[in-house]
Enzyme design. Structure first.
Site, short mmCIF file in Angstrom:
data_model
loop_
_atom_site.label_atom_id
_atom_site.label_comp_id
_atom_site.label_asym_id
_atom_site.label_seq_id
_atom_site.Cartn_x
_atom_site.Cartn_y
_atom_site.Cartn_z
N GLN A 31 0.83 -1.20 0.00
CA GLN A 31 0.00 0.00 0.00
C GLN A 31 0.87 1.26 0.00
O GLN A 31 0.51 2.29 0.58
CB GLN A 31 -0.95 0.01 1.21
CG GLN A 31 -2.17 -0.86 1.04
CD GLN A 31 -3.12 -0.34 -0.03
OE1 GLN A 31 -3.14 0.85 -0.35
NE2 GLN A 31 -3.92 -1.22 -0.61
N SER A 32 1.99 1.21 -0.68
CA SER A 32 2.95 2.31 -0.69
C SER A 32 2.40 3.57 -1.37
O SER A 32 1.98 3.54 -2.52
CB SER A 32 4.22 1.87 -1.42
OG SER A 32 5.06 2.96 -1.71
#
Length: 371
Positions: A106-107
Site C-alpha cells: 500500500q505504498s
C-alpha cells in the site's frame, strides 16, 4: 504552461501535466552542496498552505500549525511528489523508458511514482512487499488500486525473500537485470525516493516554507513530521541548517529506529557533500511505530478518529497519525512553543483499514433509517 492564482498552481492546456523539463536554480544558501540537480518537473501544486490546527485532543500542544503537503495534488498528493519532481527529471535526462521503485503493497510512494510515470510517458514497475508468498492477488483498494488503474507492472516479494536474496538492493537488481535483458533502459528510484536526488524536493521545501513564514510574519520553533525512509527528514534538517534557521527538526519514526534513520540520513548527506551529522540536525522520536509499519492498533485509530471528528483533518494510520500521536503525547517537548506539523498525505492507504475501523466509527458517527 502554468499560472498561479493565490499561491495555487493552475495547469492549463486541458489540465495536463507539463511535459517539459524546467531548469532548476537552488536557493542561494544551498549552492555549496556538491550535488545540485540541473532540472526538475513541476508536478506538485505548490506552495502548499499553512493553517492553524485548532481543537486538538487535550488541546496540547496549544500552538500548532499545519503545512498541508497532503494538498500537493489529488492522485499525486503527499510528500513523495516533491521528491519525484527531481527523481523523474533525472530519469528523463538519462533517457530512461521505464522506472523501477520499491515499497509496501500500500505504498504511497509507489502509487505516486506509477501515476507520475504514466503522465510523463514512462513505464512504471513497482516492487511491492507483501506478507503472503502464496497470495498473489490483493484487494483492489487504496494505493494498490490506483497503481493498477494506471497499468503499473507489479512484482510481489515477501520479507523472507528479501533475506534470501541479500537485501532490498538485490531485489531491485533482479528486476533491473531482467528489464535490461529485454532491451529496456530502466531508471531506479529507491524506497521513498530517499536519495540525494529526491531529497532536493525537501531542501526546496524549506525555501518555500521560510518564504511563507516571512510573508505571514509567523514564528515557528519546531517542525514535526512522520519519517519512513529518511529523505524528507534529510532535506528538511539540511535545509534548516544551511539557511541558518533556528527551527528544530523532529522526525517521528514509523518504522525501524533512531540508528537506522541517522544512518540513512548520513548516507544522503554524504551523497550531497554535506559535512554534517544527522544526529545534530534531526531529532528522531522513537516509540510510535506501534505494532509495525503499515499497521495500527485500536488506540491509534481512535485517536485518528478523535482528530478527524474534532478538527476536520483526516490523517492516515501508517504515517501522519503516528506523528500526531507523538506530538500530542510528547507535548511537554513543545510546551509554550509554536509547532508546525507537516501533513505528508497518505490518505489513499486509509481505505485498506476499513474493516478495522468499521466498529470504531460508530463512536463518532451514527447511521440509521430516516423513516
Amino acid at each position: 504552461y502554468q499560472r498561479r492564482v493565490r499561491g495555487t498552481t493552475i495547469f492549463e492546456q486541458n489540465m495536463s501535466f507539463p511535459k517539459g523539463l524546467l531548469k532548476y536554480t537552488p536557493p542561494s544558501w544551498a549552492k555549496s552542496l556538491k550535488f545540485i540537480p540541473t532540472h526538475k518537473f513541476s508536478l506538485a501544486n505548490t506552495p502548499t498552505p499553512i493553517e492553524k490546527w485548532e481543537k486538538l485532543p487535550n488541546k496540547r500542544p496549544s500552538n500548532v500549525w499545519l503545512k498541508r503537503d497532503d494538498l500537493t495534488g489529488v492522485l499525486l498528493s503527499g510528500n513523495k511528489i516533491r521528491k519525484l519532481e527531481f527523481s523523474l527529471a533525472e530519469a528523463v535526462q538519462r533517457k530512461a523508458d521505464c522506472v523501477i521503485t520499491i515499497g509496501g503493497v500500500q505504498s504511497n510512494h509507489c502509487r505516486a511514482t506509477a501515476i507520475a510515470c504514466r503522465s510523463l510517458g514512462l513505464e512504471p514497475y513497482l516492487l511491492l512487499r507483501h506478507s503472503n508468498s502464496d497470495k498473489l492477488e490483493h484487494p483492489l483498494e487504496g494505493n494498490l488500486m490506483l497503481s493498477r488503474l494506471v497499468g503499473a507492472h507489479i512484482r510481489l516479494f515477501t520479507v523472507q525473500q528479501i533475506a534470501q536474496c541479500g537485501g532490498y538492493s538485490a531485489i531491485v537488481d533482479k528486476l533491473y537485470t531482467q528489464l535490461k535483458s529485454e532491451g529496456k533502459n530502466p531508471y531506479v528510484i529507491p524506497m521513498g525516493a530517499s536519495n540525494a536526488v529526491g531529497t532536493w524536493g525537501y531542501i526546496s521545501f524549506v525555501d518555500e516554507l521560510l518564504s511563507q513564514l516571512k510573508d505571514h510574519k509567523l514564528h515557528i520553533d519546531d517542525i514535526i513530521f512522520a519519517a519512513g525512509s529518511g529523505g524528507t527528514a534529510a532535506g528538511i534538517g539540511l535545509g534548516l541548517k544551511l539557511s541558518d534557521s533556528r527551527i528544530k527538526c523532529h522526525a517521528v519514526a514509523v518504522c525501524d529506529d533512531k540508528e537506522y534513520f541517522h544512518r540513512e540520513i548520513n548516507s544522503i548527506f554524504k551523497e550531497l557533500g554535506a559535512p554534517y551529522e544527522a544526529s545534530e540536525l534531526v531529532n528522531v522520536i522513537e516509540g510510535y511505530k506501534g505494532i509495525g509499519y503499515g499497521k495500527a492498533t485500536p488506540e491509534e485509530l481512535n485517536l485518528m478518529l478523535k482528530i478527524s471528528s474534532s478538527t476536520g483533518i483526516i490523517l492516515d494510520p501508517t504515517y501522519t497519525n503516528k506523528a500526531a500521536c507523538a506530538m500530542i503525547k510528547e507535548s511537554d517537548l513543545f510546551e509554550n512553543r509554536n509547532v508546525l506539523f507537516i501533513h505528508t498525505g497518505g490518505l489513499f492507504s486509509l481505505f485498506s483499514f476499513a474493516s478495522q475501523m468499521e466498529g470504531l466509527v460508530h463512536g463518532i458517527s451514527d447511521i440509521r433509517p430516516l423513516f
